[in-house]
Design an enzyme around this catalytic site. Sequence first.
Site, PDB file in Angstrom:
ATOM      1  N   ALA A  61       0.818  -1.212   0.000  1.00 36.49           N
ATOM      2  CA  ALA A  61       0.000   0.000   0.000  1.00 36.49           C
ATOM      3  C   ALA A  61       0.857   1.270   0.000  1.00 36.49           C
ATOM      4  O   ALA A  61       2.023   1.252   0.372  1.00 36.49           O
ATOM      5  CB  ALA A  61      -0.893  -0.017   1.244  1.00 36.49           C
ATOM      6  N   SER A  68       0.208 -17.221   0.930  1.00 34.70           N
ATOM      7  CA  SER A  68       0.707 -15.986   1.541  1.00 34.70           C
ATOM      8  C   SER A  68       0.087 -15.823   2.912  1.00 34.70           C
ATOM      9  O   SER A  68      -1.094 -16.139   3.100  1.00 34.70           O
ATOM     10  CB  SER A  68       0.310 -14.790   0.657  1.00 34.70           C
ATOM     11  OG  SER A  68       0.566 -13.560   1.313  1.00 34.70           O
ATOM     12  N   HIS A 116       0.380 -12.706   4.167  1.00 30.04           N
ATOM     13  CA  HIS A 116       0.338 -11.246   4.155  1.00 30.04           C
ATOM     14  C   HIS A 116       1.610 -10.670   4.794  1.00 30.04           C
ATOM     15  O   HIS A 116       1.589  -9.643   5.458  1.00 30.04           O
ATOM     16  CB  HIS A 116      -0.900 -10.766   4.916  1.00 30.04           C
ATOM     17  CG  HIS A 116      -1.500  -9.476   4.414  1.00 30.04           C
ATOM     18  ND1 HIS A 116      -2.708  -9.423   3.770  1.00 30.04           N
ATOM     19  CD2 HIS A 116      -1.060  -8.192   4.459  1.00 30.04           C
ATOM     20  CE1 HIS A 116      -2.995  -8.157   3.473  1.00 30.04           C
ATOM     21  NE2 HIS A 116      -1.990  -7.402   3.870  1.00 30.04           N
ATOM     22  N   GLY A 129       6.265 -13.968   0.769  1.00 26.25           N
ATOM     23  CA  GLY A 129       6.600 -13.956   2.192  1.00 26.25           C
ATOM     24  C   GLY A 129       8.016 -14.427   2.415  1.00 26.25           C
ATOM     25  O   GLY A 129       8.306 -15.612   2.299  1.00 26.25           O
ATOM     26  N   GLY A 130       8.909 -13.494   2.688  1.00 27.37           N
ATOM     27  CA  GLY A 130      10.270 -13.850   3.093  1.00 27.37           C
ATOM     28  C   GLY A 130      11.244 -14.133   1.963  1.00 27.37           C
ATOM     29  O   GLY A 130      12.379 -14.528   2.228  1.00 27.37           O
TER      30      GLY A 130
HETATM   31  C1  LIG Z   1       3.745  -2.155   3.730  1.00 23.91           C
HETATM   32  C2  LIG Z   1       2.951  -3.322   3.226  1.00 23.91           C
HETATM   33  C3  LIG Z   1       1.712  -3.094   2.673  1.00 23.91           C
HETATM   34  C4  LIG Z   1       0.976  -4.160   2.183  1.00 23.91           C
HETATM   35  N1  LIG Z   1      -0.216  -3.889   1.597  1.00 23.91           N
HETATM   36  C5  LIG Z   1      -0.929  -4.914   1.074  1.00 23.91           C
HETATM   37  C6  LIG Z   1      -2.153  -4.659   0.427  1.00 23.91           C
HETATM   38  O1  LIG Z   1      -2.601  -3.516   0.326  1.00 23.91           O
HETATM   39  N2  LIG Z   1      -2.835  -5.728  -0.065  1.00 23.91           N
HETATM   40  C7  LIG Z   1      -2.364  -7.019   0.043  1.00 23.91           C
HETATM   41  O2  LIG Z   1      -3.002  -7.962  -0.430  1.00 23.91           O
HETATM   42  N3  LIG Z   1      -1.182  -7.281   0.632  1.00 23.91           N
HETATM   43  C8  LIG Z   1      -0.470  -6.270   1.149  1.00 23.91           C
HETATM   44  N4  LIG Z   1       0.722  -6.519   1.756  1.00 23.91           N
HETATM   45  C9  LIG Z   1       1.239  -7.916   1.785  1.00 23.91           C
HETATM   46  C10 LIG Z   1       2.120  -8.196   0.574  1.00 23.91           C
HETATM   47  O3  LIG Z   1       1.371  -8.248  -0.609  1.00 23.91           O
HETATM   48  C11 LIG Z   1       2.858  -9.533   0.684  1.00 23.91           C
HETATM   49  O4  LIG Z   1       1.942 -10.542   0.988  1.00 23.91           O
HETATM   50  C12 LIG Z   1       3.966  -9.535   1.728  1.00 23.91           C
HETATM   51  O5  LIG Z   1       4.571  -8.277   1.863  1.00 23.91           O
HETATM   52  C13 LIG Z   1       5.012 -10.566   1.315  1.00 23.91           C
HETATM   53  O6  LIG Z   1       6.000 -10.661   2.238  1.00 23.91           O
HETATM   54  P1  LIG Z   1       7.457  -9.948   2.122  1.00 23.91           P
HETATM   55  O7  LIG Z   1       7.245  -8.520   2.488  1.00 23.91           O
HETATM   56  O8  LIG Z   1       8.232 -10.733   3.128  1.00 23.91           O
HETATM   57  O9  LIG Z   1       7.982 -10.129   0.709  1.00 23.91           O
HETATM   58  C14 LIG Z   1       1.481  -5.475   2.267  1.00 23.91           C
HETATM   59  C15 LIG Z   1       2.730  -5.696   2.846  1.00 23.91           C
HETATM   60  C16 LIG Z   1       3.466  -4.636   3.312  1.00 23.91           C
HETATM   61  C17 LIG Z   1       4.824  -4.899   3.902  1.00 23.91           C
HETATM   62  C1  LIG Z   2      -4.325  -0.428   3.979  1.00 26.08           C
HETATM   63  C2  LIG Z   2      -3.871  -1.770   4.478  1.00 26.08           C
HETATM   64  C3  LIG Z   2      -5.051  -2.666   4.584  1.00 26.08           C
HETATM   65  C4  LIG Z   2      -2.795  -2.318   3.585  1.00 26.08           C
HETATM   66  C5  LIG Z   2      -2.297  -3.682   4.009  1.00 26.08           C
HETATM   67  O1  LIG Z   2      -2.739  -4.674   3.542  1.00 26.08           O
HETATM   68  C6  LIG Z   2      -1.207  -3.812   4.956  1.00 26.08           C
HETATM   69  O2  LIG Z   2      -0.730  -2.800   5.459  1.00 26.08           O
HETATM   70  O3  LIG Z   2      -0.797  -4.953   5.215  1.00 26.08           O
END
Ligand SMILES: Cc1cc2nc3c(=O)[nH]c(=O)nc-3n(C[C@H](O)[C@H](O)[C@H](O)COP(=O)(O)O)c2cc1C
Ligand SMILES: CC(C)CC(=O)C(=O)O
Length: 356
Positions: A76, A247, A249, A281-282
């Site tokens: 995001a 995932s 998240h 993830g990771g």
């Molecule tokens: C700052 C941040 C914002 C994220 N926002 C979203 C989002 O808006 N929607 C979503 O599906 N996943 C979101 N994610 C999850 C990522 O899509 C992803 O699953 C995750 O970052 C993967 O892990 P990694 O950071 O270890 O590569 C977010 C992750 C982070 C770190």
């Molecule tokens: C606006 C948030 C729901 C974005 C998100 O998915 C996150 O920060 O992990």
Amino acid sequence: MILRDLHAKARQALDPVHYDYVAGGAGDERVLADNERAFDRYLLLPRVLRGGERRDTAVDLPGAPGASPVLVAPTAFHRLLHPDGEEATARAAAAEGAVLVTGTASTTAVARVVAAARGRDRAAAVWFQLYPHPRREVTHALVRRAEEAGCTALVVTVDSPAFGRHTRDLRNGFTDLPPGHAAENMRDLPGAPPGALTDIPMSPAVSWADLDDLVRRTALPVLLKGVLHPADARLAVEHGAAGVFVSNHGGRQCDAVPAALDCLPAVAAAVAGRVPVLLDGGVRRGSDIAVALALGASAVGVGRPVVWGLAAEGEPGVRRVLAALREEYDHTLALCGGRRNTDLTRDMVVRKGGTW
Ligand SMILES: Cc1cc2nc3c(=O)[nH]c(=O)nc-3n(C[C@H](O)[C@H](O)[C@H](O)COP(=O)(O)O)c2cc1C
Ligand SMILES: CC(C)CC(=O)C(=O)O
């Protein structure tokens, strides 16, 4: 090394509250830590004397033929982290042949994100990550925006029936975007005016019926993001999903789930090749990509490393991250005696300290 350097540079550049928003996870951040650690539990067992002069690491994904096996996972609020925001990320992804999964919670409208990617590469694939809205008509409006913008797939995030409790954000009181930033895809849709993090409302009532509705309504392939249980992977395929992202998240939702990588083999077995399985993830090294592909993924997503690249150096920083991962992976593939991604098979991964 490049990824670690960019992370350090991003940390210096960012407001500490925004740094914490990206770096942090839910609860005690156990899952956040375990996602990376999981890759240390698996090792590659190369095959020898069967490589070739050239390698082809491209992969055909829904709405993205011939893509890099490294995708940009949706994250995001990029304009919070660099003034060029999502458009810089989009140009970098396009230049590196990586699918960009652009988010509902984008600080740039999806039409501008796709235009930036296509300005760099006319064939660039941008997928739209969708948070199903509690009001179906809002979900439909978001889907129309993504379709009209030219996105080639939808990625429905299903691991967020409620907001994650991000410990650092709670401690820092980070609830609102700074003035001048907004969740642009929500603009002029019913609901609160964009500005607070919670303007992307989560719905605990989202169900398989909502997925059926989406699949019926759009001609785009629909992938699910946030599947950990193999039974859900099976249901996803039965309900018409065109792909499944394993995932958690990035450790930002439930802080008591397995590392994403540990869930991959069972999900891949359940899907049994019917649709692509992706993992995020990771992932931090080329060898992590090789392990994930050997365990059944068709491609991997990276979240935080892309954000660190963006925050540290803008578009060139994102390019450096994606290029480094792709090149390291290509090198690992060569060292494992592979020419194509599919040359990496389950028998070529062993648990550390054990055998297969
Ligand atoms: C700052 C941040 C914002 C994220 N926002 C979203 C989002 O808006 N929607 C979503 O599906 N996943 C979101 N994610 C999850 C990522 O899509 C992803 O699953 C995750 O970052 C993967 O892990 P990694 O950071 O270890 O590569 C977010 C992750 C982070 C770190
Ligand atoms: C606006 C948030 C729901 C974005 C998100 O998915 C996150 O920060 O992990």
